[in-house]
Design a protein around this motif. Structure first.
Motif, PDB file in Angstrom:
ATOM      1  N   ASN A 126      27.102  47.143  43.934  1.00 36.90           N
ATOM      2  CA  ASN A 126      27.243  45.703  44.145  1.00 36.90           C
ATOM      3  C   ASN A 126      28.711  45.283  44.109  1.00 36.90           C
ATOM      4  O   ASN A 126      29.542  45.908  43.445  1.00 36.90           O
ATOM      5  CB  ASN A 126      26.440  44.940  43.096  1.00 36.90           C
ATOM      6  N   ILE A 127      29.012  44.197  44.811  1.00 33.02           N
ATOM      7  CA  ILE A 127      30.400  43.770  45.028  1.00 33.02           C
ATOM      8  C   ILE A 127      30.635  42.406  44.395  1.00 33.02           C
ATOM      9  O   ILE A 127      29.796  41.496  44.534  1.00 33.02           O
ATOM     10  CB  ILE A 127      30.713  43.722  46.532  1.00 33.02           C
ATOM     11  N   LEU A 128      31.757  42.228  43.728  1.00 29.97           N
ATOM     12  CA  LEU A 128      32.179  40.935  43.194  1.00 29.97           C
ATOM     13  C   LEU A 128      33.439  40.498  43.928  1.00 29.97           C
ATOM     14  O   LEU A 128      34.475  41.168  43.852  1.00 29.97           O
ATOM     15  CB  LEU A 128      32.444  41.034  41.690  1.00 29.97           C
TER      16      LEU A 128
ATOM     17  N   ALA B 180      30.290  36.027  44.128  1.00 28.89           N
ATOM     18  CA  ALA B 180      31.592  35.475  44.471  1.00 28.89           C
ATOM     19  C   ALA B 180      31.929  34.322  43.545  1.00 28.89           C
ATOM     20  O   ALA B 180      31.041  33.593  43.084  1.00 28.89           O
ATOM     21  CB  ALA B 180      31.608  35.002  45.930  1.00 28.89           C
ATOM     22  N   GLY B 181      33.199  34.159  43.285  1.00 31.17           N
ATOM     23  CA  GLY B 181      33.659  33.047  42.465  1.00 31.17           C
ATOM     24  C   GLY B 181      35.167  32.936  42.527  1.00 31.17           C
ATOM     25  O   GLY B 181      35.873  33.921  42.797  1.00 31.17           O
ATOM     26  N   ALA B 182      35.662  31.732  42.269  1.00 26.64           N
ATOM     27  CA  ALA B 182      37.108  31.515  42.298  1.00 26.64           C
ATOM     28  C   ALA B 182      37.764  32.026  41.018  1.00 26.64           C
ATOM     29  O   ALA B 182      38.907  32.502  41.047  1.00 26.64           O
ATOM     30  CB  ALA B 182      37.405  30.032  42.479  1.00 26.64           C
ATOM     31  N   PHE B 183      37.071  31.919  39.882  1.00 31.76           N
ATOM     32  CA  PHE B 183      37.585  32.344  38.581  1.00 31.76           C
ATOM     33  C   PHE B 183      38.948  31.722  38.300  1.00 31.76           C
ATOM     34  O   PHE B 183      39.888  32.385  37.887  1.00 31.76           O
ATOM     35  CB  PHE B 183      37.658  33.880  38.497  1.00 31.76           C
ATOM     36  N   HIS B 184      39.043  30.391  38.538  1.00 30.16           N
ATOM     37  CA  HIS B 184      40.268  29.666  38.213  1.00 30.16           C
ATOM     38  C   HIS B 184      40.379  29.450  36.702  1.00 30.16           C
ATOM     39  O   HIS B 184      41.425  29.673  36.110  1.00 30.16           O
ATOM     40  CB  HIS B 184      40.290  28.305  38.916  1.00 30.16           C
ATOM     41  N   VAL B 185      39.282  28.983  36.096  1.00 32.42           N
ATOM     42  CA  VAL B 185      39.272  28.659  34.666  1.00 32.42           C
ATOM     43  C   VAL B 185      38.823  29.859  33.846  1.00 32.42           C
ATOM     44  O   VAL B 185      39.499  30.282  32.905  1.00 32.42           O
ATOM     45  CB  VAL B 185      38.357  27.448  34.397  1.00 32.42           C
TER      46      VAL B 185
END
Length: 455
Positions: free
Chosen positions: A52-54, A317-322
């Motif tokens: 799986n890919i993130l 998927a996610g931006a992971f800003h915070v």
């Protein structure tokens, strides 16, 4: 799938997505590994599971589009879900098992369309024959007691004499010839169609009461007045449904969902809580633990039968800003071993998006305004100015990636989009150059004279 090498997959993705080479390579390898797994000996095949890919990167850089295009390339069942729509068991929200149920529904639709294409020529012949019969002998609403159907009573049918039948056959053949020539497309007739069974919404999903009763309830029908062109489409659909094997469709769909299904979980960073924190983070961790069995591999019961998730490909998927990837629970992190970082879009990326992609916004707006006889022509200076405006807006405000181009184009073409379509406006060609872009995006000359741009 056997014909799609990783290099060919990347080449196809390049037609719609600019940049993000690393992400494209990873999904291309994952897709090819599915084919490789299908060719290995059976004793080792069950031991090989997808990696799986993130995807980590800001919004609007192509994360969702990569997954969607990949599924389309492989003709694989695909479902996109927002992680924030799910809540921990015991709270109000969707059940995570609905991810798999939605994927199976998509697989059913995909396989059914393929089967219908195979029987469509036969269905068209049968539909045209039935349509000719209806035009000769219009349908009538069945009368009598509704209990007759349940009690097995047959309604009396008036027999037709041999002479009358011969005359009807001759008239029917004449009508069929007219149908083949397309002479009766606008003629209206009444056609008997099946009424949709009442549904009950449970947990955000609509359940047919007819399915709940095991199909024991009789089908309800009604008469609709439609044109011949619409009646032909309805009859083709009805005949196609009769010709395909529903059980074979369901079996193939479940197999394809299990072996080829792709699940895209977006906004996964929004359910990542800080370690040791309380409050809403407790619920976020609960959502992760509910998603975990689906990603690890489990069996989910659907109305078509049990479905295993062991060999589905999950792309998160996610931006992971915070939050950070390490804020996810370790078990979930371990189920996404492949991490890919996607970059923010540069000025050159925006220019390439407007010129190199098959679905470029320039082509979309040219096609839209051509309907109202406005022929847009984008100069190279205009492309550069639009790309610069989008990049600057992302730098000074929120970075929303390629979605910024939609806002830029709407502002740029607001005036002409409003004026176009007037019955007194003649066809003309409008040249969009750098000066036009600067004038309209800075708010200058908003009500100015467009004639200097008309060729």
């Amino acid at each position: 799938m056997s014909e799609l090498t990783p290099r060919q997959v990347v080449r196809e993705l390049d037609r719609y997505i600019i940049g993000q080479t690393e992400a494209k390579k990873m999904v291309a390898i994952a897709l090819r590994n599915r084919y490789r797994r299908s060719r290995v000996p059976e004793e080792i095949r069950d031991e090989i599971s997808p990696k799986n890919i993130l995807m980590i990167g800001p919004t609007g850089v192509g994360k969702t589009e990569i997954a969607r295009r990949l599924a389309k390339l492989a003709a694989a069942p695909f479902v996109k879900v927002e992680a924030t729509k799910f809540t921990e068991v015991g709270y109000v929200g969707r059940d995570v098992d609905s991810i798999v149920r939605d994927l199976v529904e998509n697989a059913i639709r995909l396989v059914k369309e393929e089967h219908i294409k195979k029987v469509l020529p036969r269905a068209r012949v049968l539909a045209e024959d039935k349509l000719a019969s209806m035009l000769v002998s219009p349908a009538k609403k069945p009368a009598g007691n509704p209990l007759d159907f349940l009690l097995g009573r047959k309604q009396e049918v008036q027999e037709t004499s041999a002479d009358e039948q011969q005359a009807l056959n001759g008239k029917k053949e004449e009508i069929r010839q007219q149908l083949m020539r397309g002479e009766l497309e606008d003629r209206e007739l009444e056609i008997e169609v099946e009424e949709a069974a009442p549904t009950l919404e449970v947990g955000g999903s609509a359940i047919s009461l007819g399915d709940m009763m095991g199909g024991m309830m009789p089908k309800r029908t009604k008469l609709r007045k439609v044109k011949v062109s619409e009646a032909r489409r309805i009859l083709e659909q009805q005949e196609s449904d009769k010709l395909i094997d529903g059980d074979a469709v369901n079996e193939e769909a479940i197999r394809r969902a299990e072996q080829n299904g792709i699940v895209f979980i977006d906004e996964i960073d929004k359910i990542a809580g800080h370690q040791g924190a309380g409050g809403p983070d407790v619920s976020r961790e609960g959502v992760q633990r509910d998603i975990l069995p689906i990603v690890e591999g489990s069996t989910v019961n659907t109305k078509y039968g049990p479905v295993r998730t062991d060999y589905m490909l999950f792309i998160a998927a996610g931006a992971f800003h915070v939050s950070k990837v390490s804020d996810l629970i370790p078990e979930l992190q371990g189920r996404f071993p492949v991490h890919v970082h996607l970059n923010s879009l540069s000025r050159q990326d925006f220019r390439d998006i407007l010129t190199r992609t098959d679905n470029a916004l320039t082509r979309q707006y040219q096609a839209l305004l051509a309907v109202d006889k406005v022929m847009l022509r984008f100069e190279d200076s205009a492309i550069a100015a639009i790309a610069d405006a989008a990049w600057n807006a992302n730098e000074t405000a929120e970075d929303i990636g390629a979605r910024r181009l939609h806002a830029v184009f709407e502002q740029l073409l607001e005036e002409i989009s409003f004026e176009a379509g007037d019955e007194n406006m003649p066809p003309f060609e409008l040249k969009i150059d750098g000066d036009y872009v600067q004038a309209h995006l800075k708010g200058e000359n908003k009500t100015g004279d467009l004639r200097k741009y008309i060729i």
